[in-house]
Motif scaffolding. Structure first.
Motif, PDB file in Angstrom:
ATOM      1  N   LEU A  25       0.839  -1.208   0.000  1.00 38.99           N
ATOM      2  CA  LEU A  25       0.000   0.000   0.000  1.00 38.99           C
ATOM      3  C   LEU A  25       0.868   1.250   0.000  1.00 38.99           C
ATOM      4  N   LYS A  26       1.963   1.203   0.749  1.00 41.05           N
ATOM      5  CA  LYS A  26       2.884   2.346   0.806  1.00 41.05           C
ATOM      6  C   LYS A  26       3.388   2.696  -0.595  1.00 41.05           C
ATOM      7  N   LYS A  27       3.662   1.682  -1.396  1.00 39.02           N
ATOM      8  CA  LYS A  27       4.120   1.912  -2.764  1.00 39.02           C
ATOM      9  C   LYS A  27       3.015   2.501  -3.639  1.00 39.02           C
ATOM     10  N   LEU A  28       1.773   2.135  -3.341  1.00 40.38           N
ATOM     11  CA  LEU A  28       0.636   2.574  -4.149  1.00 40.38           C
ATOM     12  C   LEU A  28       0.279   4.029  -3.908  1.00 40.38           C
ATOM     13  N   LEU A  29       0.450   4.490  -2.678  1.00 41.48           N
ATOM     14  CA  LEU A  29       0.007   5.830  -2.294  1.00 41.48           C
ATOM     15  C   LEU A  29       1.036   6.894  -2.675  1.00 41.48           C
ATOM     16  N   PRO A  30       0.582   8.129  -2.832  1.00 43.59           N
ATOM     17  CA  PRO A  30       1.531   9.237  -3.027  1.00 43.59           C
ATOM     18  C   PRO A  30       2.488   9.345  -1.845  1.00 43.59           C
ATOM     19  N   ASP A  31       3.671   9.855  -2.088  1.00 45.64           N
ATOM     20  CA  ASP A  31       4.703   9.908  -1.051  1.00 45.64           C
ATOM     21  C   ASP A  31       4.254  10.679   0.191  1.00 45.64           C
ATOM     22  N   GLU A  32       3.423  11.695  -0.002  1.00 46.36           N
ATOM     23  CA  GLU A  32       3.021  12.533   1.124  1.00 46.36           C
ATOM     24  C   GLU A  32       1.866  11.943   1.932  1.00 46.36           C
ATOM     25  N   THR A  33       1.335  10.805   1.509  1.00 46.73           N
ATOM     26  CA  THR A  33       0.196  10.200   2.193  1.00 46.73           C
ATOM     27  C   THR A  33       0.676   9.165   3.202  1.00 46.73           C
ATOM     28  N   CYS A  34       0.275   9.346   4.459  1.00 46.09           N
ATOM     29  CA  CYS A  34       0.687   8.462   5.546  1.00 46.09           C
ATOM     30  C   CYS A  34      -0.317   7.323   5.732  1.00 46.09           C
ATOM     31  N   ILE A  35       0.132   6.265   6.379  1.00 50.50           N
ATOM     32  CA  ILE A  35      -0.723   5.121   6.674  1.00 50.50           C
ATOM     33  C   ILE A  35      -0.974   5.050   8.176  1.00 50.50           C
ATOM     34  N   MET A  36      -2.245   5.015   8.532  1.00 45.34           N
ATOM     35  CA  MET A  36      -2.676   4.777   9.905  1.00 45.34           C
ATOM     36  C   MET A  36      -3.139   3.318   9.982  1.00 45.34           C
ATOM     37  N   ALA A  37      -2.389   2.495  10.684  1.00 45.28           N
ATOM     38  CA  ALA A  37      -2.719   1.076  10.805  1.00 45.28           C
ATOM     39  C   ALA A  37      -3.787   0.893  11.879  1.00 45.28           C
ATOM     40  N   VAL A  38      -4.898   0.301  11.499  1.00 49.01           N
ATOM     41  CA  VAL A  38      -6.012   0.118  12.430  1.00 49.01           C
ATOM     42  C   VAL A  38      -5.838  -1.211  13.160  1.00 49.01           C
ATOM     43  N   VAL A  39      -5.575  -1.130  14.459  1.00 45.77           N
ATOM     44  CA  VAL A  39      -5.301  -2.323  15.254  1.00 45.77           C
ATOM     45  C   VAL A  39      -6.318  -2.471  16.392  1.00 45.77           C
ATOM     46  N   LYS A  40      -7.506  -1.956  16.184  1.00 47.98           N
ATOM     47  CA  LYS A  40      -8.564  -2.112  17.180  1.00 47.98           C
ATOM     48  C   LYS A  40      -8.981  -3.578  17.261  1.00 47.98           C
ATOM     49  N   ALA A  41      -9.708  -3.911  18.339  1.00 46.38           N
ATOM     50  CA  ALA A  41     -10.204  -5.277  18.552  1.00 46.38           C
ATOM     51  C   ALA A  41      -9.072  -6.293  18.504  1.00 46.38           C
ATOM     52  N   ASN A  42      -7.991  -5.972  19.248  1.00 50.86           N
ATOM     53  CA  ASN A  42      -6.814  -6.845  19.267  1.00 50.86           C
ATOM     54  C   ASN A  42      -6.322  -7.116  17.854  1.00 50.86           C
ATOM     55  N   ALA A  43      -6.262  -6.031  17.059  1.00 53.70           N
ATOM     56  CA  ALA A  43      -5.841  -6.121  15.650  1.00 53.70           C
ATOM     57  C   ALA A  43      -6.698  -7.139  14.911  1.00 53.70           C
ATOM     58  N   TYR A  44      -8.030  -6.941  15.020  1.00 54.95           N
ATOM     59  CA  TYR A  44      -8.998  -7.827  14.348  1.00 54.95           C
ATOM     60  C   TYR A  44      -8.748  -9.283  14.722  1.00 54.95           C
ATOM     61  N   GLY A  45      -8.359  -9.509  15.986  1.00 48.16           N
ATOM     62  CA  GLY A  45      -8.123 -10.851  16.475  1.00 48.16           C
ATOM     63  C   GLY A  45      -6.736 -11.390  16.213  1.00 48.16           C
ATOM     64  N   HIS A  46      -5.863 -10.590  15.599  1.00 46.66           N
ATOM     65  CA  HIS A  46      -4.536 -11.082  15.209  1.00 46.66           C
ATOM     66  C   HIS A  46      -3.464 -10.850  16.276  1.00 46.66           C
ATOM     67  N   GLY A  47      -3.649  -9.871  17.153  1.00 42.94           N
ATOM     68  CA  GLY A  47      -2.621  -9.538  18.145  1.00 42.94           C
ATOM     69  C   GLY A  47      -2.203  -8.092  18.014  1.00 42.94           C
ATOM     70  N   ASP A  48      -2.615  -7.248  18.945  1.00 39.89           N
ATOM     71  CA  ASP A  48      -2.489  -5.798  18.772  1.00 39.89           C
ATOM     72  C   ASP A  48      -1.049  -5.307  18.677  1.00 39.89           C
ATOM     73  N   ALA A  49      -0.236  -5.611  19.678  1.00 43.64           N
ATOM     74  CA  ALA A  49       1.127  -5.071  19.693  1.00 43.64           C
ATOM     75  C   ALA A  49       1.982  -5.668  18.585  1.00 43.64           C
ATOM     76  N   GLN A  50       1.819  -6.958  18.343  1.00 44.60           N
ATOM     77  CA  GLN A  50       2.624  -7.627  17.320  1.00 44.60           C
ATOM     78  C   GLN A  50       2.328  -7.062  15.935  1.00 44.60           C
ATOM     79  N   VAL A  51       1.043  -6.871  15.646  1.00 47.48           N
ATOM     80  CA  VAL A  51       0.664  -6.299  14.349  1.00 47.48           C
ATOM     81  C   VAL A  51       1.094  -4.840  14.271  1.00 47.48           C
TER      82      VAL A  51
END
Length: 389
Positions: A25-51
């Motif tokens: 996704l970082k490659k797809l977006l313009p350089d000035e666009t930041c990514i906010m990673a959504v890790v709510k709900a224990n990272a959708y069940g995957h593990g909040d801190a690890q993700v």
């Protein structure tokens, strides 16, 4: 691994897949666009801190959670990156947000007034203004209340407006009429602001992947960070193939031969019509493998095996294609040989969305985290406790 949990059921989290999905996704977006990673709900069940750590390493610069407790849990686990609470918080808890450098969502003038009266600290509190452009959930809807919120924030010596955002209701649908309506509405509402805050974001996963020219300078990357399409409809139109990060496994703990006419599980809803082999698997609805999955299938020795009889709280039974030894691996989500059960497959059988499936797999199931194809960490909340579930 066996010293970390003593039950033959576990989930595997492929952090390499998380890294890949974010970096692509970082490659797809313009350089000035930041990514906010959504890790709510224990990272959708995957593990909040690890993700969260993996997403930040892959190029994300911000994190998002649903409520303040989730943000504080990340801070307790050593995560220092900026965090935004997407849901509602109490005005009385502003001091916690300030202390731990957590940004809060605001959408009510009265809330800001209360927070301003209650806050006696000298650390800066950062806010993101939520605008309701048609989701009908949270957000300001009128120009007057918008201007009043900004006025209150600007009038406080330790409050600042860090961002403004909205959320699309139909970005994952083929028809873009309502999406376009909300986008135009957001542009109009932005004109209500006396100035543009540093961060403007409207893009969820579907928006970021389909309309990267309409995301302003930040996107909220949620479901697709985990390798799942926002909807089956748009999956063929995604700009790159996502890598699914979640798989679920168990082992046979008992194998028996049934004779014709013998029955299985509560309610005796399954009757063997022929002589057949039945395996018992130690996972049930308390683990998130819901009763409605009766008659769905799992994989064993690379073959499909149907779930027979009602799923119990802690166990389920499957019809084996042949006799197999106790200890044989059973895959409920993931790959065995040429066969594959995806999260989407499970969601389709349940008549729900893929978001719900990993979120439903409960804290009772240990998570094994893989990075660079090796086990990085094992988390067992039942045994170790003191962990976010």
């Amino acid at each position: 691994m066996m010293n970390s949990f003593y039950r033959d059921t576990w989930a595997e989290i492929d952090l390499d897949a998380i890294y890949y999905n974010v970096s692509q996704l970082k490659k797809l977006l313009p350089d000035e666009t930041c990514i906010m990673a959504v890790v709510k709900a224990n990272a959708y069940g995957h593990g909040d801190a690890q993700v969260a750590k993996t997403a930040l390493e892959a190029g994300a610069s911000y994190l998002a959670v649903a409520f303040l407790d989730e943000a504080l849990a990340l801070r307790e686990k050593g995560i220092t990156a900026p965090i935004l609470v997407l849901g509602a918080s109490r005005p009385s808890d502003v001091h916690l947000a300030a202390k731990h450098k957590i940004s809060l969502t605001v959408f009510q003038p009265d809330w800001v007034e209360q927070a301003a009266d209650l806050y006696k600290g000298t650390e800066r509190v950062r806010f993101h203004l939520k605008m309701d452009t048609g989701m009908g959930r949270l957000g300001v809807r009128e120009e007057a209340e918008t201007k009043r919120i900004v006025e209150l924030i600007d009038g406080h010596p330790y409050f600042s407006l860090e961002g403004v955002y909205t959320h699309f209701a139909t970005a994952d649908e083929i028809n873009t009429d309502y999406f376009s309506f909300q986008y135009r509405r957001f542009l109009q509402m932005l004109e209500w602001l006396p100035y543009k805050p540093p961060m403007i974001h409207c893009g969820n996963s579907a928006t970021a992947l389909r309309f990267p020219d309409k995301v302003f300078n930040m996107v909220r990357f949620g479901i697709s960070m985990y390798g799942l399409s926002p909807s089956p409809a748009i999956k063929p139109y995604l700009p790159y193939e996502l890598k699914e990060a979640f798989s679920l496994h168990s082992r046979l703990v008992h194998v028996k031969k049934l004779q014709p006419g013998e029955k299985v599980s509560y309610g005796a809803t399954y009757t063997a019509e022929t002589e057949q082999w039945i395996g018992t698997v130690p996972i049930g609805y308390a683990d998130g493998w819901l009763r409605k999955l009766q008659n769905f299938h799992v994989l064993v020795n690379g073959k499909k095996a149907p779930i027979v009889g009602r799923i119990c709280m802690d166990q389920l039974m499957i019809r084996l294609p042949e006799p197999m030894p106790v200890g044989t691996k059973v895959t409920l989500i993931g790959r065995q040989g040429d066969e594959y059960i995806s999260v989407d497959d499970v969601a389709q059988y349940l008549g729900t969305i893929n978001y719900e499936v990993p979120c439903t797999v409960s804290y009772r199931v240990p998570r094994i985290f893989f990075r660079n194809k090796s086990i990085m960490e094992v988390r067992n909340v039942v045994l170790n406790g003191n962990d976010y579930v």
